[in-house]
Write a protein that holds these residues in place. Structure first.
Motif, PDB file in Angstrom:
ATOM      1  N   ASP A 258     -33.440  33.285 -16.107  1.00  0.00           N
ATOM      2  CA  ASP A 258     -32.965  34.136 -17.205  1.00  0.00           C
ATOM      3  C   ASP A 258     -31.536  33.803 -17.625  1.00  0.00           C
ATOM      4  O   ASP A 258     -31.022  34.422 -18.548  1.00  0.00           O
ATOM      5  CB  ASP A 258     -33.008  35.613 -16.778  1.00  0.00           C
ATOM      6  CG  ASP A 258     -34.419  36.090 -16.506  1.00  0.00           C
ATOM      7  OD1 ASP A 258     -35.362  35.508 -17.058  1.00  0.00           O
ATOM      8  OD2 ASP A 258     -34.563  37.054 -15.733  1.00  0.00           O
TER       9      ASP A 258
ATOM     10  N   ILE B 124     -34.422  29.452 -22.806  1.00  0.00           N
ATOM     11  CA  ILE B 124     -35.698  28.900 -22.342  1.00  0.00           C
ATOM     12  C   ILE B 124     -35.980  27.544 -22.970  1.00  0.00           C
ATOM     13  O   ILE B 124     -36.462  26.631 -22.298  1.00  0.00           O
ATOM     14  CB  ILE B 124     -36.841  29.905 -22.590  1.00  0.00           C
ATOM     15  CG1 ILE B 124     -36.638  31.125 -21.693  1.00  0.00           C
ATOM     16  CG2 ILE B 124     -38.198  29.272 -22.339  1.00  0.00           C
ATOM     17  CD1 ILE B 124     -37.589  32.272 -21.971  1.00  0.00           C
TER      18      ILE B 124
ATOM     19  N   VAL C 172     -46.969  27.139 -23.341  1.00  0.00           N
ATOM     20  CA  VAL C 172     -47.037  28.562 -23.725  1.00  0.00           C
ATOM     21  C   VAL C 172     -47.892  29.324 -22.726  1.00  0.00           C
ATOM     22  O   VAL C 172     -47.510  30.396 -22.247  1.00  0.00           O
ATOM     23  CB  VAL C 172     -47.578  28.713 -25.162  1.00  0.00           C
ATOM     24  CG1 VAL C 172     -47.998  30.143 -25.446  1.00  0.00           C
ATOM     25  CG2 VAL C 172     -46.550  28.235 -26.176  1.00  0.00           C
TER      26      VAL C 172
ATOM     27  N   TYR D 169     -46.151  29.354 -19.005  1.00  0.00           N
ATOM     28  CA  TYR D 169     -44.946  30.168 -18.862  1.00  0.00           C
ATOM     29  C   TYR D 169     -45.025  31.510 -19.593  1.00  0.00           C
ATOM     30  O   TYR D 169     -44.122  32.329 -19.468  1.00  0.00           O
ATOM     31  CB  TYR D 169     -43.710  29.406 -19.348  1.00  0.00           C
ATOM     32  CG  TYR D 169     -43.365  28.252 -18.443  1.00  0.00           C
ATOM     33  CD1 TYR D 169     -42.889  28.465 -17.158  1.00  0.00           C
ATOM     34  CD2 TYR D 169     -43.520  26.946 -18.874  1.00  0.00           C
ATOM     35  CE1 TYR D 169     -42.572  27.410 -16.320  1.00  0.00           C
ATOM     36  CE2 TYR D 169     -43.199  25.883 -18.041  1.00  0.00           C
ATOM     37  CZ  TYR D 169     -42.735  26.117 -16.769  1.00  0.00           C
ATOM     38  OH  TYR D 169     -42.427  25.077 -15.942  1.00  0.00           O
ATOM     39  N   LYS D 170     -46.076  31.694 -20.393  1.00  0.00           N
ATOM     40  CA  LYS D 170     -46.250  32.930 -21.158  1.00  0.00           C
ATOM     41  C   LYS D 170     -45.015  33.196 -22.028  1.00  0.00           C
ATOM     42  O   LYS D 170     -44.374  34.254 -21.925  1.00  0.00           O
ATOM     43  CB  LYS D 170     -46.554  34.103 -20.236  1.00  0.00           C
ATOM     44  CG  LYS D 170     -47.879  33.924 -19.499  1.00  0.00           C
ATOM     45  CD  LYS D 170     -48.155  35.049 -18.549  1.00  0.00           C
ATOM     46  CE  LYS D 170     -49.437  34.928 -17.789  1.00  0.00           C
ATOM     47  NZ  LYS D 170     -50.013  33.671 -17.512  1.00  0.00           N
ATOM     48  N   ILE D 171     -44.706  32.194 -22.848  1.00  0.00           N
ATOM     49  CA  ILE D 171     -43.550  32.285 -23.735  1.00  0.00           C
ATOM     50  C   ILE D 171     -43.982  32.006 -25.173  1.00  0.00           C
ATOM     51  O   ILE D 171     -45.095  31.539 -25.423  1.00  0.00           O
ATOM     52  CB  ILE D 171     -42.428  31.316 -23.310  1.00  0.00           C
ATOM     53  CG1 ILE D 171     -42.945  29.880 -23.213  1.00  0.00           C
ATOM     54  CG2 ILE D 171     -41.800  31.765 -22.006  1.00  0.00           C
ATOM     55  CD1 ILE D 171     -41.883  28.859 -22.863  1.00  0.00           C
ATOM     56  N   ASN D 172     -43.089  32.270 -26.079  1.00  0.00           N
ATOM     57  CA  ASN D 172     -43.337  32.112 -27.503  1.00  0.00           C
ATOM     58  C   ASN D 172     -43.490  30.632 -27.871  1.00  0.00           C
ATOM     59  O   ASN D 172     -42.679  29.804 -27.448  1.00  0.00           O
ATOM     60  CB  ASN D 172     -42.141  32.725 -28.257  1.00  0.00           C
ATOM     61  CG  ASN D 172     -42.355  32.778 -29.738  1.00  0.00           C
ATOM     62  OD1 ASN D 172     -42.740  31.807 -30.361  1.00  0.00           O
ATOM     63  ND2 ASN D 172     -42.059  33.936 -30.307  1.00  0.00           N
TER      64      ASN D 172
ATOM     65  N   THR E 260     -40.387  28.884 -29.185  1.00  0.00           N
ATOM     66  CA  THR E 260     -39.407  28.526 -28.160  1.00  0.00           C
ATOM     67  C   THR E 260     -39.736  27.157 -27.570  1.00  0.00           C
ATOM     68  O   THR E 260     -38.861  26.309 -27.409  1.00  0.00           O
ATOM     69  CB  THR E 260     -39.380  29.594 -27.047  1.00  0.00           C
ATOM     70  OG1 THR E 260     -39.054  30.855 -27.638  1.00  0.00           O
ATOM     71  CG2 THR E 260     -38.381  29.261 -25.960  1.00  0.00           C
TER      72      THR E 260
END
Length: 126
Positions: free
Chosen positions: A7, A11, A41, A44-47, A50
């Motif tokens: 964090d 990212i 995506v 990492y379960k990210i947008n 990004t």
């Protein structure tokens, strides 16, 4: 791929650095396909935006290239480019600072070299 992202930093930078690390370490070879946006995506379960930002930085730097409809691939010469960049950063960030501190302590370059050799013999630096 890294198991988790931290964090403390953006990212997209971590995604870029992860792919760079895989190229430098030889896990991603030149002309091989890089992980897809969808893979990153999902993992990492990210947008997706990004992920694309990190990948596009690598494209802009000539490390990756796009094959329309197929994905992103590692460019020829990418590993050499990354190694040269990292060597320059290493010299500026570590060696220069080390020599500055050695000067403050009155150590010669030979003294520093002896310290490095001693660390290598102990197995602290491989």
């Amino acid at each position: 791929m890294r198991p988790t992202l931290d964090d403390k930093r953006p990212i997209f930078q971590q995604i870029r650095e992860m792919i760079e690390d895989e190229i430098v370490d030889g896990r991603l070879l030149e002309e091989s396909q890089a992980p897809s946006t969808n893979q990153l995506v999902a993992y990492y379960k990210i947008n997706p935006a990004t992920v694309l930002k990190g990948l596009n930085e690598l494209v802009d730097a000539g490390i990756l290239y796009k094959k329309r409809g197929v994905g992103m691939f590692v460019a020829k010469g990418a590993k050499a480019t990354l190694l040269n960049e990292r060597k320059q950063v290493f010299q500026e960030d570590y060696v220069a600072r080390m020599l500055q501190e050695a000067n403050r302590l009155g150590l010669s370059v030979d003294d520093v070299q002896q310290m490095i050799d001693s660390m290598k013999k102990r197995g602290d630096a491989k």
